[in-house]
Design a protein around this motif. Sequence first.
Motif, PDB file in Angstrom:
ATOM      1  N   HIS A  13       0.851  -1.203   0.000  1.00 57.54           N
ATOM      2  CA  HIS A  13       0.000   0.000   0.000  1.00 57.54           C
ATOM      3  C   HIS A  13       0.879   1.243   0.000  1.00 57.54           C
ATOM      4  N   ASP A  14       0.358   2.319  -0.514  1.00 58.01           N
ATOM      5  CA  ASP A  14       1.021   3.613  -0.339  1.00 58.01           C
ATOM      6  C   ASP A  14       0.587   4.162   1.004  1.00 58.01           C
ATOM      7  N   PRO A  43      -3.670 -10.370  14.441  1.00 55.28           N
ATOM      8  CA  PRO A  43      -3.751  -9.086  15.145  1.00 55.28           C
ATOM      9  C   PRO A  43      -4.253  -7.973  14.241  1.00 55.28           C
ATOM     10  N   SER A  44      -4.669  -6.905  14.862  1.00 53.42           N
ATOM     11  CA  SER A  44      -5.191  -5.762  14.122  1.00 53.42           C
ATOM     12  C   SER A  44      -4.132  -5.228  13.152  1.00 53.42           C
ATOM     13  N   CYS A  46      -3.000  -6.645  10.422  1.00 51.06           N
ATOM     14  CA  CYS A  46      -2.119  -7.619   9.756  1.00 51.06           C
ATOM     15  C   CYS A  46      -2.562  -7.885   8.312  1.00 51.06           C
ATOM     16  N   GLY A  47      -3.690  -7.334   7.912  1.00 53.31           N
ATOM     17  CA  GLY A  47      -4.081  -7.473   6.502  1.00 53.31           C
ATOM     18  C   GLY A  47      -5.202  -8.462   6.232  1.00 53.31           C
ATOM     19  N   LYS A  48      -5.961  -8.817   7.259  1.00 53.03           N
ATOM     20  CA  LYS A  48      -7.047  -9.799   7.069  1.00 53.03           C
ATOM     21  C   LYS A  48      -8.114  -9.261   6.113  1.00 53.03           C
ATOM     22  N   SER A  49      -8.546  -8.009   6.373  1.00 54.62           N
ATOM     23  CA  SER A  49      -9.578  -7.428   5.494  1.00 54.62           C
ATOM     24  C   SER A  49      -9.022  -7.244   4.091  1.00 54.62           C
ATOM     25  N   THR A  50      -7.758  -6.856   4.020  1.00 49.60           N
ATOM     26  CA  THR A  50      -7.137  -6.683   2.702  1.00 49.60           C
ATOM     27  C   THR A  50      -7.175  -7.996   1.931  1.00 49.60           C
ATOM     28  N   GLU A 165     -15.290 -10.245  10.330  1.00 47.19           N
ATOM     29  CA  GLU A 165     -15.691 -10.007  11.724  1.00 47.19           C
ATOM     30  C   GLU A 165     -17.189  -9.732  11.824  1.00 47.19           C
ATOM     31  N   HIS A 198     -10.879 -11.682  15.378  1.00 50.14           N
ATOM     32  CA  HIS A 198      -9.798 -11.447  16.351  1.00 50.14           C
ATOM     33  C   HIS A 198      -9.880 -12.468  17.472  1.00 50.14           C
ATOM     34  N   ARG A 216       1.753  -7.228  10.793  1.00 53.92           N
ATOM     35  CA  ARG A 216       2.058  -6.681   9.486  1.00 53.92           C
ATOM     36  C   ARG A 216       3.563  -6.684   9.205  1.00 53.92           C
TER      37      ARG A 216
HETATM   38  N1  LIG Z   1      -6.513   1.556   0.963  1.00 49.83           N
HETATM   39  C1  LIG Z   1      -5.432   1.540   1.752  1.00 49.83           C
HETATM   40  N2  LIG Z   1      -4.443   2.447   1.606  1.00 49.83           N
HETATM   41  C2  LIG Z   1      -3.351   2.433   2.393  1.00 49.83           C
HETATM   42  N3  LIG Z   1      -3.149   1.531   3.369  1.00 49.83           N
HETATM   43  C3  LIG Z   1      -4.106   0.615   3.578  1.00 49.83           C
HETATM   44  C4  LIG Z   1      -5.309   0.559   2.789  1.00 49.83           C
HETATM   45  N4  LIG Z   1      -6.065  -0.468   3.216  1.00 49.83           N
HETATM   46  C5  LIG Z   1      -5.376  -1.038   4.222  1.00 49.83           C
HETATM   47  N5  LIG Z   1      -4.208  -0.392   4.446  1.00 49.83           N
HETATM   48  C6  LIG Z   1      -3.213  -0.746   5.464  1.00 49.83           C
HETATM   49  O1  LIG Z   1      -3.010  -2.132   5.409  1.00 49.83           O
HETATM   50  C7  LIG Z   1      -2.837  -2.676   6.713  1.00 49.83           C
HETATM   51  C8  LIG Z   1      -3.783  -3.822   6.913  1.00 49.83           C
HETATM   52  O2  LIG Z   1      -5.131  -3.356   6.957  1.00 49.83           O
HETATM   53  P1  LIG Z   1      -6.358  -4.344   7.115  1.00 49.83           P
HETATM   54  O3  LIG Z   1      -7.549  -3.498   7.232  1.00 49.83           O
HETATM   55  O4  LIG Z   1      -6.315  -5.350   6.034  1.00 49.83           O
HETATM   56  O5  LIG Z   1      -6.002  -5.057   8.486  1.00 49.83           O
HETATM   57  P2  LIG Z   1      -6.896  -6.048   9.363  1.00 49.83           P
HETATM   58  O6  LIG Z   1      -6.052  -7.237   9.672  1.00 49.83           O
HETATM   59  O7  LIG Z   1      -8.191  -6.277   8.720  1.00 49.83           O
HETATM   60  O8  LIG Z   1      -7.087  -5.206  10.714  1.00 49.83           O
HETATM   61  P3  LIG Z   1      -8.326  -5.197  11.747  1.00 49.83           P
HETATM   62  O9  LIG Z   1      -8.222  -6.485  12.493  1.00 49.83           O
HETATM   63  O10 LIG Z   1      -8.028  -4.025  12.632  1.00 49.83           O
HETATM   64  O11 LIG Z   1      -9.603  -5.058  10.973  1.00 49.83           O
HETATM   65  C9  LIG Z   1      -3.045  -1.513   7.669  1.00 49.83           C
HETATM   66  O12 LIG Z   1      -1.787  -1.084   8.112  1.00 49.83           O
HETATM   67  C10 LIG Z   1      -3.719  -0.456   6.855  1.00 49.83           C
HETATM   68  O13 LIG Z   1      -3.328   0.818   7.277  1.00 49.83           O
END
Ligand SMILES: Nc1ncnc2c1ncn2[C@@H]1O[C@H](COP(=O)(O)OP(=O)(O)OP(=O)(O)O)[C@@H](O)[C@H]1O
Length: 273
Positions: A13-14, A43-44, A46-50, A165, A198, A216
């Motif tokens: 990501h940027d 953990p929060s 770490c990129g799960k939603s990504t 979640e 989580h 992450r």
């Molecule tokens: N569109 C975006 N642009 C820049 N950074 C992003 C973008 N989407 C996600 N990130 C970054 O990618 C990382 C992972 O985000 P993500 O939402 O996937 O985590 P997660 O594991 O789902 O967290 P959580 O458990 O808190 O929901 C974070 O550091 C977030 O800041």
Amino acid sequence: MAIIEVTNVSKTHDDVASGRKVRTLDTISLSAKENDFLILLGPSGCGKSTLLNIIAGLTPYDSGVGEVRVGGQLVTGPNPKLMAYMFQDPVLYPWRTVLKNVEFGLEAQGIDKAERKDRAFKYLRMVGLEDFAHYYPRQLSGGMAQRVAICRSLALETDIILMDEPFGALDEQSRIILGDELIEIWRQVRRTIVFVTHSLTEAVYLGERIAVFSARPGRIKAEIVNPLPRPRTIGKPEFSQMVDTLWNELKGESLISIKRAKAEQDEIALPHE
Ligand SMILES: Nc1ncnc2c1ncn2[C@@H]1O[C@H](COP(=O)(O)OP(=O)(O)OP(=O)(O)O)[C@@H](O)[C@H]1O
Ligand SMILES: [Mg+2]
């Protein structure tokens, strides 16, 4: 056969704040077979939603190395006929009744009125909400609204359901009750579910397999097959043992994630001091 195949996928990501590139996911390989109940635990941040967005075809992954296949096809964009996606904090349309909320995706698919209604009621019945079909979202408790959102995903009758979640905003009792309902539905309709959480307890209670993420940049730290027979009982020695196993994998990663969040917060706070 694997219905979802993620092979060597990375995501960069940027980072808007620093202007740098940040690696969010690091060479993830993961698969789910038909009828799987796969948990993504980590953990929060770490990129799960990504990763879920990437599987859903909503977010592109870094080009060049990895690939994502769903149903054997390379993912190039959203495929709502194959995958339903239940977002974290799903929003119901306040101007639509419960029934009309559940029917929403079916309208988009061009399914006729009678069948839409039949299907919506089938799932509302499964979660005990058929008597609330004509209520509006504001007349529902949080748990009921969550059930409606689950119905909305299930009614699409896709082979794959991605859930980010889905019970995150609920109290523990509601989580367990809805978890039981989801398992019952999953047993009846045999879908492939990828479920982000989580919660260690939720992971052990629901999952057939559990993929544990590192902090992450997210990597798969461990993939654990859950041997516990169903129905499962929270607090039984073998249940607690599974929770311990997961916690041992996750503990260090959670610490890294918390420390990093604190450091980032301090960094943001500094200019104001
Ligand atoms: N569109 C975006 N642009 C820049 N950074 C992003 C973008 N989407 C996600 N990130 C970054 O990618 C990382 C992972 O985000 P993500 O939402 O996937 O985590 P997660 O594991 O789902 O967290 P959580 O458990 O808190 O929901 C974070 O550091 C977030 O800041
Ligand atoms: Mg998330």
